[in-house]
Design a protein around this motif. Structure first.
Motif, PDB file in Angstrom:
ATOM      1  N   LEU A   4       0.843  -1.206   0.000  1.00 33.43           N
ATOM      2  CA  LEU A   4       0.000   0.000   0.000  1.00 33.43           C
ATOM      3  C   LEU A   4       0.875   1.251   0.000  1.00 33.43           C
ATOM      4  CD1 LEU A   4      -3.149  -0.370   2.304  1.00 33.43           C
ATOM      5  CD2 LEU A   4      -3.043   0.214  -0.092  1.00 33.43           C
ATOM      6  N   GLU A   5       1.891   1.238   0.906  1.00 31.79           N
ATOM      7  CA  GLU A   5       2.776   2.409   0.931  1.00 31.79           C
ATOM      8  C   GLU A   5       3.468   2.566  -0.404  1.00 31.79           C
ATOM      9  OE1 GLU A   5       2.029   1.778   4.995  1.00 31.79           O
ATOM     10  OE2 GLU A   5       3.953   0.843   4.479  1.00 31.79           O
ATOM     11  N   GLY A   6       3.901   1.410  -0.976  1.00 32.17           N
ATOM     12  CA  GLY A   6       4.568   1.445  -2.277  1.00 32.17           C
ATOM     13  C   GLY A   6       3.674   2.077  -3.325  1.00 32.17           C
ATOM     14  N   LEU A   7       2.405   1.703  -3.266  1.00 31.89           N
ATOM     15  CA  LEU A   7       1.462   2.233  -4.246  1.00 31.89           C
ATOM     16  C   LEU A   7       1.331   3.746  -4.100  1.00 31.89           C
ATOM     17  CD1 LEU A   7      -0.381   1.261  -6.510  1.00 31.89           C
ATOM     18  CD2 LEU A   7      -2.241   1.175  -4.864  1.00 31.89           C
ATOM     19  N   VAL A   8       1.245   4.185  -2.833  1.00 33.24           N
ATOM     20  CA  VAL A   8       1.110   5.626  -2.586  1.00 33.24           C
ATOM     21  C   VAL A   8       2.287   6.383  -3.179  1.00 33.24           C
ATOM     22  CG1 VAL A   8       1.063   7.398  -0.798  1.00 33.24           C
ATOM     23  CG2 VAL A   8      -0.307   5.354  -0.533  1.00 33.24           C
ATOM     24  N   ILE A   9       3.487   5.818  -2.946  1.00 31.09           N
ATOM     25  CA  ILE A   9       4.677   6.503  -3.461  1.00 31.09           C
ATOM     26  C   ILE A   9       4.641   6.553  -4.984  1.00 31.09           C
ATOM     27  CG2 ILE A   9       7.184   6.384  -3.651  1.00 31.09           C
ATOM     28  CD1 ILE A   9       7.198   5.133  -0.876  1.00 31.09           C
ATOM     29  N   GLN A  10       4.174   5.452  -5.591  1.00 32.52           N
ATOM     30  CA  GLN A  10       4.091   5.441  -7.061  1.00 32.52           C
ATOM     31  C   GLN A  10       3.117   6.504  -7.559  1.00 32.52           C
ATOM     32  OE1 GLN A  10       3.345   1.264  -8.239  1.00 32.52           O
ATOM     33  NE2 GLN A  10       5.280   1.546  -9.302  1.00 32.52           N
ATOM     34  N   ILE A  11       1.946   6.592  -6.879  1.00 31.80           N
ATOM     35  CA  ILE A  11       0.951   7.585  -7.295  1.00 31.80           C
ATOM     36  C   ILE A  11       1.545   8.987  -7.195  1.00 31.80           C
ATOM     37  CG2 ILE A  11      -1.284   8.632  -6.783  1.00 31.80           C
ATOM     38  CD1 ILE A  11      -2.230   5.957  -5.783  1.00 31.80           C
ATOM     39  N   GLN A  12       2.240   9.229  -6.062  1.00 28.51           N
ATOM     40  CA  GLN A  12       2.778  10.568  -5.879  1.00 28.51           C
ATOM     41  C   GLN A  12       3.858  10.872  -6.903  1.00 28.51           C
ATOM     42  OE1 GLN A  12       3.785   9.960  -1.789  1.00 28.51           O
ATOM     43  NE2 GLN A  12       2.146  11.298  -1.045  1.00 28.51           N
ATOM     44  N   ASN A  47      -5.572  11.065   2.816  1.00 32.60           N
ATOM     45  CA  ASN A  47      -4.959  12.290   3.310  1.00 32.60           C
ATOM     46  C   ASN A  47      -3.557  12.496   2.772  1.00 32.60           C
ATOM     47  OD1 ASN A  47      -7.139  13.099   4.878  1.00 32.60           O
ATOM     48  ND2 ASN A  47      -6.560  11.700   6.524  1.00 32.60           N
ATOM     49  N   GLN A  48      -2.933  11.405   2.285  1.00 35.86           N
ATOM     50  CA  GLN A  48      -1.573  11.541   1.778  1.00 35.86           C
ATOM     51  C   GLN A  48      -1.551  11.944   0.314  1.00 35.86           C
ATOM     52  OE1 GLN A  48       0.397   7.846   2.425  1.00 35.86           O
ATOM     53  NE2 GLN A  48       0.112   7.880   4.640  1.00 35.86           N
ATOM     54  N   LEU A  49      -2.714  11.920  -0.321  1.00 34.25           N
ATOM     55  CA  LEU A  49      -2.766  12.222  -1.745  1.00 34.25           C
ATOM     56  C   LEU A  49      -3.461  13.545  -1.986  1.00 34.25           C
ATOM     57  CD1 LEU A  49      -3.777   8.730  -3.107  1.00 34.25           C
ATOM     58  CD2 LEU A  49      -1.533   9.807  -3.226  1.00 34.25           C
ATOM     59  N   ASP A  50      -3.134  14.146  -3.133  1.00 33.38           N
ATOM     60  CA  ASP A  50      -3.761  15.421  -3.496  1.00 33.38           C
ATOM     61  C   ASP A  50      -4.791  15.164  -4.600  1.00 33.38           C
ATOM     62  OD1 ASP A  50      -3.464  17.867  -5.681  1.00 33.38           O
ATOM     63  OD2 ASP A  50      -3.589  18.522  -3.596  1.00 33.38           O
ATOM     64  N   PRO A  51      -6.057  15.504  -4.361  1.00 37.04           N
ATOM     65  CA  PRO A  51      -7.094  15.177  -5.339  1.00 37.04           C
ATOM     66  C   PRO A  51      -6.868  15.825  -6.700  1.00 37.04           C
ATOM     67  CG  PRO A  51      -8.015  16.467  -3.520  1.00 37.04           C
ATOM     68  CD  PRO A  51      -6.602  16.197  -3.180  1.00 37.04           C
ATOM     69  N   SER A  52      -6.126  16.920  -6.729  1.00 33.85           N
ATOM     70  CA  SER A  52      -5.925  17.594  -7.996  1.00 33.85           C
ATOM     71  C   SER A  52      -4.730  17.011  -8.757  1.00 33.85           C
ATOM     72  CB  SER A  52      -5.746  19.085  -7.716  1.00 33.85           C
ATOM     73  OG  SER A  52      -5.473  19.765  -8.874  1.00 33.85           O
ATOM     74  N   ASN A  53      -3.562  16.911  -8.091  1.00 32.77           N
ATOM     75  CA  ASN A  53      -2.378  16.396  -8.777  1.00 32.77           C
ATOM     76  C   ASN A  53      -2.449  14.900  -9.012  1.00 32.77           C
ATOM     77  OD1 ASN A  53      -1.120  18.867  -8.931  1.00 32.77           O
ATOM     78  ND2 ASN A  53      -0.273  18.677  -6.856  1.00 32.77           N
ATOM     79  N   HIS A  54      -3.055  14.177  -8.042  1.00 29.11           N
ATOM     80  CA  HIS A  54      -3.056  12.719  -8.117  1.00 29.11           C
ATOM     81  C   HIS A  54      -4.453  12.202  -8.422  1.00 29.11           C
ATOM     82  CE1 HIS A  54       0.096  13.621  -4.840  1.00 29.11           C
ATOM     83  NE2 HIS A  54       0.727  13.539  -5.981  1.00 29.11           N
ATOM     84  N   SER A  55      -5.182  12.916  -9.321  1.00 30.48           N
ATOM     85  CA  SER A  55      -6.597  12.580  -9.536  1.00 30.48           C
ATOM     86  C   SER A  55      -6.821  11.112  -9.842  1.00 30.48           C
ATOM     87  CB  SER A  55      -7.167  13.401 -10.691  1.00 30.48           C
ATOM     88  OG  SER A  55      -7.124  14.760 -10.387  1.00 30.48           O
ATOM     89  N   LEU A  56      -6.010  10.528 -10.741  1.00 28.70           N
ATOM     90  CA  LEU A  56      -6.246   9.147 -11.155  1.00 28.70           C
ATOM     91  C   LEU A  56      -6.064   8.195  -9.980  1.00 28.70           C
ATOM     92  CD1 LEU A  56      -6.999   7.441 -13.545  1.00 28.70           C
ATOM     93  CD2 LEU A  56      -4.586   7.178 -14.075  1.00 28.70           C
ATOM     94  N   GLY A  57      -4.958   8.365  -9.244  1.00 27.93           N
ATOM     95  CA  GLY A  57      -4.712   7.494  -8.098  1.00 27.93           C
ATOM     96  C   GLY A  57      -5.801   7.641  -7.051  1.00 27.93           C
ATOM     97  N   TYR A  58      -6.151   8.898  -6.756  1.00 30.42           N
ATOM     98  CA  TYR A  58      -7.202   9.191  -5.778  1.00 30.42           C
ATOM     99  C   TYR A  58      -8.498   8.497  -6.186  1.00 30.42           C
ATOM    100  CZ  TYR A  58      -8.936  12.351  -2.070  1.00 30.42           C
ATOM    101  OH  TYR A  58      -9.426  12.888  -0.904  1.00 30.42           O
ATOM    102  N   LEU A  59      -8.783   8.528  -7.502  1.00 29.49           N
ATOM    103  CA  LEU A  59     -10.019   7.921  -8.001  1.00 29.49           C
ATOM    104  C   LEU A  59     -10.034   6.427  -7.729  1.00 29.49           C
ATOM    105  CD1 LEU A  59     -12.633   8.079  -9.652  1.00 29.49           C
ATOM    106  CD2 LEU A  59     -11.267   7.858 -11.715  1.00 29.49           C
ATOM    107  N   TYR A  60      -8.911   5.762  -8.017  1.00 26.75           N
ATOM    108  CA  TYR A  60      -8.869   4.323  -7.784  1.00 26.75           C
ATOM    109  C   TYR A  60      -9.041   3.996  -6.303  1.00 26.75           C
ATOM    110  CZ  TYR A  60      -7.907   2.315 -12.342  1.00 26.75           C
ATOM    111  OH  TYR A  60      -8.038   1.857 -13.619  1.00 26.75           O
TER     112      TYR A  60
END
Lengths: 424, 197
Positions: A4-12, A47-60
């Motif tokens: 999960l953490e790995g995924l977050v880092i990839q999204i960011q 909370n670790q993601l930004d809905p604007s910059n990381h829209s696709l990741g946030y959506l998933y």
């Protein structure tokens, strides 16, 4: 969990360029299964993601959060996240996964309805519609969801603004049925009966292979609005209506057709009796309010009929013919019709008379020219679109395949012009 | 909650903008999950809809207001009374409802603006609907006493017959500019082109 953490880092990390985002998209699709199994642990990730910059990741992540059924408390937590996401997300990213976006928005709508606060969803869904659609002519699955929220929240005016736009492209037929049905209801609520008729007409005459409930309910309202707006109703449907609708719609709407028949006699007492005896049926269809409007429109209709026979008439005579209680009541009815532009007349209190007039519009003014001009422009644009559609259809292999089968096997030109017999 | 656009509209007397501004602000507040109901300027919001003659939206707004607020905010109830009179077309009753409450300072100007607009609308209605009308009824529609009403219409060119207490309506001829410009010719050319192809 490590992945999960790995995924977050990839999204960011992978959300800045178009190439990065397509790689991210592949990763996200592969991670879908494991995300869904972790749905309860995903909330803090948002909370670790930004809905604007990381829209696709946030959506998933949101899609995974909402995929399981949700309790009211969980809904209360999620709703603000989704609302914020919708207002901040970037259209280019979310259009890479439109079905996910639609699912998340639909579940959002379900949640605000579950919480009993449909009004919370109106502004976000309107933003969602704008971000999802390719142009203002494109009807998405979110359009009817937005209109439904407007209806539930009783915020009709904002729904009207979307309804003003002309639709040329539809994703799913069901969207069109629901959009026009809800749209008709919104127009009825704002007393825009002409537009309501247009929308309900679309539901009733849309192509369908089997009868559906939306068309039946739309037909019931269509009958009532027809009576209120035109003062008459005809059971014949246009030629382009599906044969299924032509044969079956009437059978499901008998009480309404009989109401229309009673209305055409012009006798208000009979109409009121019919409404009384059948009140329950109209009530259970949620149409009683509309039916009452039909009854009150009868007075107007009868007064309008008088203008065809009389040039002047006394208020007392109007009251008697139309079955009102007093000349003063007749005066008030006529005054209201003049105010609404439903009749052209002047009241002469000194003599107690009403003089019926012709429509003073001469169709010679600049305003009228503007109106006719804009109508012509619209029709020209529509005509151009139809020509383009016809050209595209003529080249479509599916169409050619079907049309080809029905052609004759040989054209006239295929036969030789050489005579069959020679006379030697 | 940011109310600057609303205060600006009120200050500049652009009352017709108020319903849209209020609608949008309310939807934004609801989307953010803010508990806006207690502080919301419902009276002004409702008056905004009434000002632009959108009684349908006024009715729906009224229905959505929590009953606790309806019971405690007397000014709001008084505003709704105006809306009710408009809905039932109790033309004289509208004036009574406007006069029947001691409006607060925030709402005062908006109510006065509406009152002026409504009187003008009523006068236009009388102009188009009546050829003769009693002084009593005219006074009722215009929300004035009989002498003021008579003076008001006399200034507009009407004729009064004091014996029968009747007014004869006189319409002022309105002359509007009918100008055509070159762009109309351009458009006609486009239509002919379209029809020929």
């Amino acid at each position: 969990m490590g992945s999960l953490e790995g995924l977050v880092i990839q999204i960011q990390g992978l959300s800045s360029s178009a190439g990065d985002i397509s790689r991210l998209h592949v990763t996200l699709k592969q991670a879908e299964e494991s995300l869904r199994s972790e749905s309860t642990r995903l909330y803090p990730i948002l909370n670790q993601l930004d809905p604007s910059n990381h829209s696709l990741g946030y959506l998933y992540i949101l899609d995974a959060c909402t995929s399981a059924s949700i309790s009211k408390e969980q809904a209360a937590t999620l709703v603000p996240y989704i609302a914020r996401f919708i207002s901040l997300c970037v259209p280019e990213q979310i259009r890479l996964a439109p079905e996910k976006f639609m699912s998340v928005c639909k579940r959002f709508k379900d949640q605000v309805v579950l919480l009993g606060t449909p009004i919370r969803g109106v502004a976000p869904l309107m933003a969602a519609v704008r971000k999802l659609q390719n142009s203002s002519e494109h009807l998405t699955t979110l359009h009817p969801e937005f209109l439904l929220l407007c209806l539930l929240a009783k915020f009709y005016k904002i729904g009207l603004s979307i309804l003003e736009e002309d639709i040329f492209v539809v994703d799913q037929p069901r969207d069109l049925f629901l959009y026009c049905y809800y749209g008709g209801m919104i127009c009825i609520g704002q007393k825009r009966f002409r537009k309501a008729l247009e929308l309900l007409h679309n539901v009733v005459t849309a192509p369908m292979s089997t009868i559906n409930a939306i068309a039946v309910e739309a037909y019931k309202k269509y009958i009532l609005v027809s009576l209120i707006h035109h003062g008459q109703f005809s059971t014949s449907l246009p030629k382009y209506t599906s044969s299924v609708a032509q044969r079956n719609l009437k059978n499901f709407c008998q009480p309404y057709i009989e109401l229309a028949n009673s209305y055409s006699t012009g006798k208000i007492a009979e109409l009121e009796v019919y409404v009384q005896t059948n009140g329950e049926k109209f009530e259970s269809d949620n149409n009683l309010g509309l039916v009452n409007q039909v009854v009150s429109s009868m007075y107007k209709r009868n007064i309008q009929r008088l203008t065809q026979t009389y040039l002047t008439l006394s208020l007392q005579d109007i009251a008697n013919t139309v079955q009102l209680n007093s000349p003063k009541e007749a005066e008030m009815h006529v005054l209201q019709m003049i105010q609404d532009g439903e009749i052209f007349a002047t009241i002469n209190q000194k003599d107690g008379m009403v003089r019926f007039l012709e429509d003073p519009e001469q169709y010679k003014s600049c305003e009228m020219i503007e109106r006719i001009d804009s109508s012509i422009q619209r029709i020209m644009a529509l005509s151009r679109k139809l020509t383009t559609m016809e050209e595209q259809t003529s080249c479509d292999p599916l169409y050619l395949g079907k049309a080809g089968r029905e052609r004759q096997r040989f054209d006239f030109d295929d036969f030789d012009t050489v005579p069959q017999k020679f006379n030697i | 909650m940011e109310f600057s656009s609303l205060t600006e509209a009120l200050a500049s007397k652009s009352y017709e903008k108020i319903p849209d501004i209020c609608d949008n602000l309310l939807l934004q507040a609801a989307a953010e999950g803010v508990a806006y109901e207690d502080d919301w300027p419902y009276a002004i919001h409702l008056l905004g809809h009434i000002y632009v003659d959108d009684i349908n939206s006024a009715r729906f707004l009224w229905k959505s207001i929590p009953s606790a607020i309806k019971e405690t905010q007397l000014e709001l109830v008084a505003v709704w009374k105006i809306g009710q009179k408009l809905w039932t077309r109790d033309y004289g009753g509208v004036h009574e409802a406007i006069r029947g409450f001691d409006w607060s300072q925030e709402v005062q100007c908006l109510v006065a603006g509406f009152s002026e607009l409504y009187t003008k609308r009523m006068f236009q209605l009388l102009l188009s609907a009546y050829s003769t009308i009693s002084i009593q009824d005219a006074a009722l529609f215009l929300g004035m006493n009989e002498d003021d009403a008579t003076n008001y219409v006399l200034q507009q060119g009407w004729v009064v017959d004091p014996a029968s207490r009747m007014l004869t309506v006189k319409k002022q001829a309105i002359v509007t500019e009918q100008k055509l410009d070159a762009s109309k010719l351009q458009r006609l050319t486009e239509y002919v082109f379209h029809l020929e192809h």
